[in-house]
Write a protein that holds these residues in place. Structure first.
Motif, short mmCIF file in Angstrom:
data_model
loop_
_atom_site.label_atom_id
_atom_site.label_comp_id
_atom_site.label_asym_id
_atom_site.label_seq_id
_atom_site.Cartn_x
_atom_site.Cartn_y
_atom_site.Cartn_z
N ALA A 88 0.84 -1.20 0.00
CA ALA A 88 0.00 0.00 0.00
C ALA A 88 0.88 1.25 0.00
O ALA A 88 1.89 1.31 0.71
CB ALA A 88 -0.93 0.00 1.20
N GLN A 89 0.50 2.23 -0.80
CA GLN A 89 1.17 3.52 -0.85
C GLN A 89 0.20 4.62 -0.43
O GLN A 89 -0.98 4.60 -0.79
CB GLN A 89 1.67 3.82 -2.28
CG GLN A 89 2.71 2.83 -2.78
CD GLN A 89 4.00 2.91 -2.00
OE1 GLN A 89 4.41 3.99 -1.55
NE2 GLN A 89 4.67 1.77 -1.83
N ASP A 90 0.71 5.56 0.38
CA ASP A 90 -0.14 6.65 0.85
C ASP A 90 -0.55 7.56 -0.30
O ASP A 90 0.23 7.82 -1.22
CB ASP A 90 0.60 7.50 1.90
CG ASP A 90 0.84 6.72 3.18
OD1 ASP A 90 0.19 5.68 3.38
OD2 ASP A 90 1.69 7.16 3.99
N ILE A 91 -1.79 8.06 -0.22
CA ILE A 91 -2.30 9.09 -1.13
C ILE A 91 -2.83 10.23 -0.29
O ILE A 91 -3.54 10.00 0.70
CB ILE A 91 -3.45 8.55 -2.02
CG1 ILE A 91 -2.99 7.40 -2.89
CG2 ILE A 91 -4.03 9.66 -2.88
CD1 ILE A 91 -4.11 6.78 -3.69
N LYS A 92 -2.45 11.44 -0.64
CA LYS A 92 -2.98 12.62 0.04
C LYS A 92 -3.55 13.57 -1.00
O LYS A 92 -2.91 13.84 -2.02
CB LYS A 92 -1.89 13.33 0.84
CG LYS A 92 -1.42 12.55 2.06
CD LYS A 92 -0.41 13.35 2.86
CE LYS A 92 0.06 12.56 4.08
NZ LYS A 92 1.05 13.32 4.88
N ARG A 93 -4.76 14.06 -0.75
CA ARG A 93 -5.38 15.04 -1.64
C ARG A 93 -5.88 16.20 -0.79
O ARG A 93 -6.52 15.98 0.24
CB ARG A 93 -6.56 14.43 -2.41
CG ARG A 93 -6.16 13.56 -3.57
CD ARG A 93 -7.32 13.40 -4.55
NE ARG A 93 -8.49 12.83 -3.92
CZ ARG A 93 -8.75 11.53 -3.87
NH1 ARG A 93 -7.90 10.66 -4.40
NH2 ARG A 93 -9.85 11.09 -3.30
N GLU A 94 -5.58 17.40 -1.26
CA GLU A 94 -6.06 18.58 -0.55
C GLU A 94 -7.29 19.10 -1.26
O GLU A 94 -7.28 19.31 -2.48
CB GLU A 94 -4.98 19.66 -0.50
CG GLU A 94 -5.34 20.81 0.43
CD GLU A 94 -4.23 21.84 0.55
OE1 GLU A 94 -4.06 22.60 -0.42
OE2 GLU A 94 -3.55 21.86 1.60
N SER A 95 -8.33 19.29 -0.53
CA SER A 95 -9.57 19.85 -1.09
C SER A 95 -9.98 21.03 -0.21
O SER A 95 -9.40 21.28 0.84
CB SER A 95 -10.66 18.80 -1.14
OG SER A 95 -10.94 18.31 0.17
N TRP A 96 -11.01 21.74 -0.67
CA TRP A 96 -11.48 22.91 0.06
C TRP A 96 -12.93 22.71 0.46
O TRP A 96 -13.71 22.15 -0.29
CB TRP A 96 -11.33 24.18 -0.80
CG TRP A 96 -9.90 24.46 -1.12
CD1 TRP A 96 -9.23 24.10 -2.24
CD2 TRP A 96 -8.99 25.15 -0.28
NE1 TRP A 96 -7.92 24.49 -2.18
CE2 TRP A 96 -7.73 25.17 -0.97
CE3 TRP A 96 -9.06 25.76 0.97
CZ2 TRP A 96 -6.60 25.75 -0.45
CZ3 TRP A 96 -7.93 26.35 1.49
CH2 TRP A 96 -6.72 26.35 0.80
N MET A 97 -13.24 23.18 1.62
CA MET A 97 -14.62 23.11 2.09
C MET A 97 -15.02 24.48 2.63
O MET A 97 -14.18 25.27 3.06
CB MET A 97 -14.79 22.04 3.16
CG MET A 97 -14.01 22.26 4.44
SD MET A 97 -14.28 20.95 5.66
CE MET A 97 -16.02 21.19 6.03
N LEU A 98 -16.34 24.74 2.58
CA LEU A 98 -16.85 26.03 3.02
C LEU A 98 -16.92 26.10 4.53
O LEU A 98 -17.26 25.13 5.20
CB LEU A 98 -18.24 26.28 2.44
CG LEU A 98 -18.42 26.17 0.92
CD1 LEU A 98 -19.83 26.65 0.53
CD2 LEU A 98 -17.38 26.95 0.17
N THR A 99 -16.57 27.27 5.06
CA THR A 99 -16.81 27.53 6.48
C THR A 99 -18.29 27.82 6.67
O THR A 99 -19.06 27.93 5.70
CB THR A 99 -15.97 28.72 6.96
OG1 THR A 99 -16.40 29.89 6.26
CG2 THR A 99 -14.49 28.50 6.73
N ASP A 100 -18.71 27.96 7.93
CA ASP A 100 -20.12 28.28 8.19
C ASP A 100 -20.51 29.60 7.52
O ASP A 100 -21.61 29.74 6.98
CB ASP A 100 -20.36 28.36 9.70
CG ASP A 100 -20.27 26.99 10.37
OD1 ASP A 100 -20.40 25.97 9.64
OD2 ASP A 100 -20.07 26.94 11.59
#
Length: 488
Positions: free
Chosen positions: A48-60
């Motif tokens: 197994a190899q690590d995968i990292k993805r950065e995404s954005w989410m809305l604040t309140d």
């Protein structure tokens, strides 16, 4: 279920490129898939190899603007298309935070003229902020400059997703083999142990933490006090006899047989064996004589001394009974100066309350040498108690049957802001020492204090029953800190 899906998929495919997408495609929980991948990777069924993805989410705040529109657009729409509106009137139409941010952003965009009267400078605007927020909400990508703009306004936050890409490992199989972890009696009886495959022993794995023993606060303070005595050149006396005869506990100390401390209300006498088996007869005769008619410059107590009283067995009321035996043994040898100490349990027939128990620990120290004076006693006490962190001492004359002169010891308590009694002291009387056989110029200075009182002060305990006895909370013993006395 997740394990079967992963191993089965790899049977006909080279790789699972994304564990997150794999989980959603097969109706599995991402956490379940991740846990199975870690387990299979540990047994080398997969790599197994690590995968990292950065995404954005809305604040309140971002979610609110995505639904209602940005503050600058809300403010623009609140201004009449033709004409103007008083700023105070406009403020009443909007939420305070929307009005404040809207004024700043609409003015910056040159959409309105801001003064006492607010009017539009353009007739149509696009709500770019809302559009960007909705696109992020829908999982679409946007430009880096737009990301930085929304991030600066704290309308979005970064979210890091972690997963794995998976390939077959060196031990791959479409089904995990069940390996045995124990060799049982049944395996040996059936003979199937020959076919069993055992789990490899991991010599690098840490075993469970042992529930080790814990020292009681009294033992910690006791050890610190022992260290102080040893630093001062004292030798510890044997204190293994809880049962003592009245002779060694009282009579040899020149304590009269009618003294209140020898009453059954103050002392625990034994029923069996009720009397001692033997005493040093020549010494007993000398003690009897000094009690009845005195000697060595003393008139004695002038009463009929009774052997049957001296023979009675009891639970020792003080460790001075041990000191008496040690001094008697010392007097039988060619004289040499000695420093002795003891810390052990004693027993008193007292009513139990928050400051008193029927058994407690006594600390005792004594110095035997030629020509000692009261000044030597005060000097030794100052040295001893300064090592406990008690540098402010006072002494008050007192009476003890076996010491003359005698002094109560007081120390200034910085926490209580007052002087408190911490012990008793004195010089052993000639009526006690000379019948033992010491030379006339030999003196003994001694002092004593309890172990419980300083321990209660150090650990902030105000009820002695919480420190010693059957009501002690065992968790207190596990969590109490190391004892640190004020040693210079």
């Amino acid at each position: 279920m997740a394990e079967d899906a992963i191993l089965g998929y790899l049977a006909s495919h080279e790789e699972i490129p994304d564990s997150g997408k794999f989980a959603s495609q097969h109706g599995l929980q991402q956490n379940d898939v991740v846990n199975v991948i870690k387990s299979l990777h540990g047994f080398r069924y997969i790599d197994a190899q690590d995968i990292k993805r950065e995404s954005w989410m809305l604040t309140d705040e971002g979610k609110k603007y995505a639904a209602e529109g940005s503050p600058e657009v809300q403010l623009f729409l609140a201004v009449p298309p033709e004409g103007f509106i008083a700023k105070d009137e406009l403020q009443k139409k909007l939420d305070p935070s929307v009005f404040k941010i809207g004024c700043s952003q609409a003015g910056k965009n040159k959409w309105v003229d801001m003064g006492k009267q607010v009017s539009r400078k353009v007739q149509h605007v696009e709500d770019k902020v809302k559009d960007l927020l909705v696109r992020i909400q829908d999982g679409q990508t946007i430009d880096k400059d737009d990301i930085n703009s929304l991030k600066a306004r704290k309308l979005i936050v970064a979210q890091t997703w972690k997963g794995y890409s998976v390939r077959k490992g060196p031990n791959y199989a479409s089904k995990r083999k069940k390996v045995a972890t124990d060799l049982t009696r049944e395996n040996l009886q059936r003979g199937d142990w020959k076919e069993l495959e055992f789990k490899e022993y991991n010599f690098n794995a840490k075993g469970p933490l042992a529930d080790a023993g814990h020292l009681h606060p009294l033992l910690k303070v006791k050890q610190q006090l022992k260290n102080i005595f040893l630093q001062m050149g004292f030798e510890e006396m044997p204190t293994n006899n809880f049962v003592e005869s009245s002779f060694w506990n009282f009579d040899a100390l020149f304590q009269p047989q009618q003294h209140p401390a020898r009453d059954s209300h103050d002392t625990f006498f034994l029923e069996a064996p009720s009397t001692t088996r033997q005493l040093p007869e020549d010494y007993v005769e000398l003690v009897k004589r000094v009690h009845e008619s005195g000697g060595y410059g003393s008139r004695g107590y002038m009463y009929d001394w009774k052997r049957e009283e001296a023979n009675k067995n009891l639970l020792r009321t003080h460790t001075t009974a041990v000191s008496t035996r040690m001094l008697y043994a010392l007097a039988k040898q060619p004289f040499a100066p000695k420093r002795y100490f003891s810390i052990d349990r004693v027993f008193r027939n007292e009513s139990v309350d928050r400051t008193h128990l029927a058994e407690f620990h006594q600390i005792e120290g004594l110095v035997c040498d030629r020509g000692l004076t009261l000044g030597d006693l005060i000097g030794v006490l100052n040295d001893f108690f300064s090592r406990l962190g008690m540098s402010k001492l006072r002494f008050k004359p007192a009476y003890n049957p076996y010491t003359e002169p005698s002094m109560e010891i007081f120390s200034y308590h910085e926490g209580l802001k007052k002087w408190v009694e911490i012990g008793n002291s004195g010089m052993f009387r000639p009526e006690m020492l000379l019948p033992m056989g010491f030379p006339e110029d030999v003196r003994v200075i001694a002092w004593g204090l309890s172990l419980e009182r300083p321990t209660m002060i150090l650990y902030g305990i105000d009820n002695i029953r919480d420190l010693f006895g059957h009501k002690v909370d065992l968790s207190l013993i596990k969590r109490n800190p190391i004892c640190r006395l004020g040693i210079d």
